[in-house]
Design an enzyme around this catalytic site. Structure first.
Site, PDB file in Angstrom:
ATOM      1  N   LYS A  11       0.850  -1.194   0.000  1.00  0.00           N
ATOM      2  CA  LYS A  11       0.000   0.000   0.000  1.00  0.00           C
ATOM      3  C   LYS A  11       0.876   1.230   0.000  1.00  0.00           C
ATOM      4  O   LYS A  11       2.044   1.207   0.407  1.00  0.00           O
ATOM      5  CB  LYS A  11      -0.944   0.016   1.213  1.00  0.00           C
ATOM      6  CG  LYS A  11      -0.268   0.032   2.597  1.00  0.00           C
ATOM      7  CD  LYS A  11       0.206   1.382   3.073  1.00  0.00           C
ATOM      8  CE  LYS A  11       0.831   1.296   4.467  1.00  0.00           C
ATOM      9  NZ  LYS A  11       1.564   2.529   4.848  1.00  0.00           N
ATOM     10  N   ASP A 141      -3.078  -1.110  10.464  1.00  0.00           N
ATOM     11  CA  ASP A 141      -3.177  -1.134   9.012  1.00  0.00           C
ATOM     12  C   ASP A 141      -3.819  -2.411   8.475  1.00  0.00           C
ATOM     13  O   ASP A 141      -4.130  -2.487   7.280  1.00  0.00           O
ATOM     14  CB  ASP A 141      -1.790  -0.992   8.376  1.00  0.00           C
ATOM     15  CG  ASP A 141      -1.255   0.427   8.427  1.00  0.00           C
ATOM     16  OD1 ASP A 141      -2.008   1.330   8.842  1.00  0.00           O
ATOM     17  OD2 ASP A 141      -0.090   0.636   8.051  1.00  0.00           O
TER      18      ASP A 141
END
Length: 292
Positions: A11, A141
């Site tokens: 990401k 996350d």
């Protein structure tokens, strides 16, 4: 089904604001998460016992601390399939492509892929929201990787609103240093009072206005990261992702990304990848409601 091979994508934090610090020491954030068509690969083979086996071991990471193993054991404990007559185990092989501690979410992505893969292989039938809640116990996350869509995130990064972002090509450079997240968030000079903005405003302002509040501190603490940012900025505006050490720039076409990669010096790792709004993990697994 007894085996699966699935991606654990990287990401980027295309924007990262730090808006405050909570009493428990965690920081309040606003960020835009987007996935990359690049990451680690995990291979899963179901076992007939309850053993969790991961190979190869990661240098400097004890097995008990590895998020892949922790995710598998958490799922065993949550569903009761570690004891009694309903024991379920797994052999996992990790093809590690993302740098450790690079700000690309590699460990969190590995954990999310493990949760979704084992939910399928062990036929647990847990919902995506349930898996995301378990993932939050492993790291802030993890939920975005479980949910699988580019997102505007608030809180400590766990309050997610899906968004549709542009999907340019990115060049990601790792200057071969390890950034200690604690050193960044513990730094006295770190910006912690950025005024919160709305998601609509952030999306309207766009890339030219986006920034990472960690970047000035990381520049001061890690000169190698500052050097990589300055070098990459010669081609396009460069940003830090997370607390680093990876930095990135965006370009419109793959051939532009390839041209930049050809000029990366020795001692740095780099790759190119397309940004995407639906996680490659979810693309590989198919619609989640078919897996439960």
């Amino acid at each position: 089904m007894s085996e699966l091979t699935l991606p654990a994508p990287a990401k980027l934090n295309r924007l990262l604001h730090i808006t405050g610090r909570r009493a428990d020491g965690y920081h309040e954030l606003q960020t835009l998460f987007q996935f990359l068509e690049h990451g680690d690969i995990l291979h899963f083979q179901r076992r007939d016992d309850d053993r969790i086996r991961l190979t190869p071991a990661l240098d400097g990471v004890a097995e008990r601390d590895n998020l892949i193993v922790r995710a598998a054991r958490l799922l065993q404990d949550e569903t009761g399939c570690r004891h009694g007559g309903d024991r379920r185990g797994i052999d996992i092989t990790l093809d590690k492509r993302l740098p450790l501690g690079g700000g690309l979410g590699g460990g969190s992505s590995n954990a999310a892929t493990t949760l979704l893969a084992l939910n399928c292989l062990w036929q647990l039938g847990l919902s995506l929201d349930h898996l995301a809640a378990l993932g939050l116990r492993l790291g802030a996350d993890v939920p975005v990787f479980v949910q699988g869509h580019a997102a505007w995130a608030e809180g400590i990064g766990e309050r997610l609103t899906p968004v549709a972002l542009d999907s340019p090509w990115f060049v990601v450079v790792h200057p071969n240093v390890t950034v200690a997240t604690a050193s960044v968030f513990g730094a006295a000079q770190l910006t912690r009072d950025t005024p919160p903005i709305s998601m609509a405003r952030a999306l309207q302002e766009g890339f030219d206005a986006w920034r990472n509040d960690c970047e000035p501190t990381v520049r001061r603490l890690y000169p190698a990261v500052a050097e990589a940012l300055d070098w990459l900025s010669e081609f396009a505006p460069a940003r830090l992702t997370g607390t680093g050490a990876c930095v990135f720039c965006q370009v419109a076409h793959e051939h532009e990304a390839s041209r930049i990669l050809q000029r990366v010096g020795e001692g740095w790792q780099a790759f190119k990848a397309r940004g995407c709004n639906v996680s490659p993990l979810h693309q590989a697994l198919g619609p989640y409601d078919q897996l439960a």
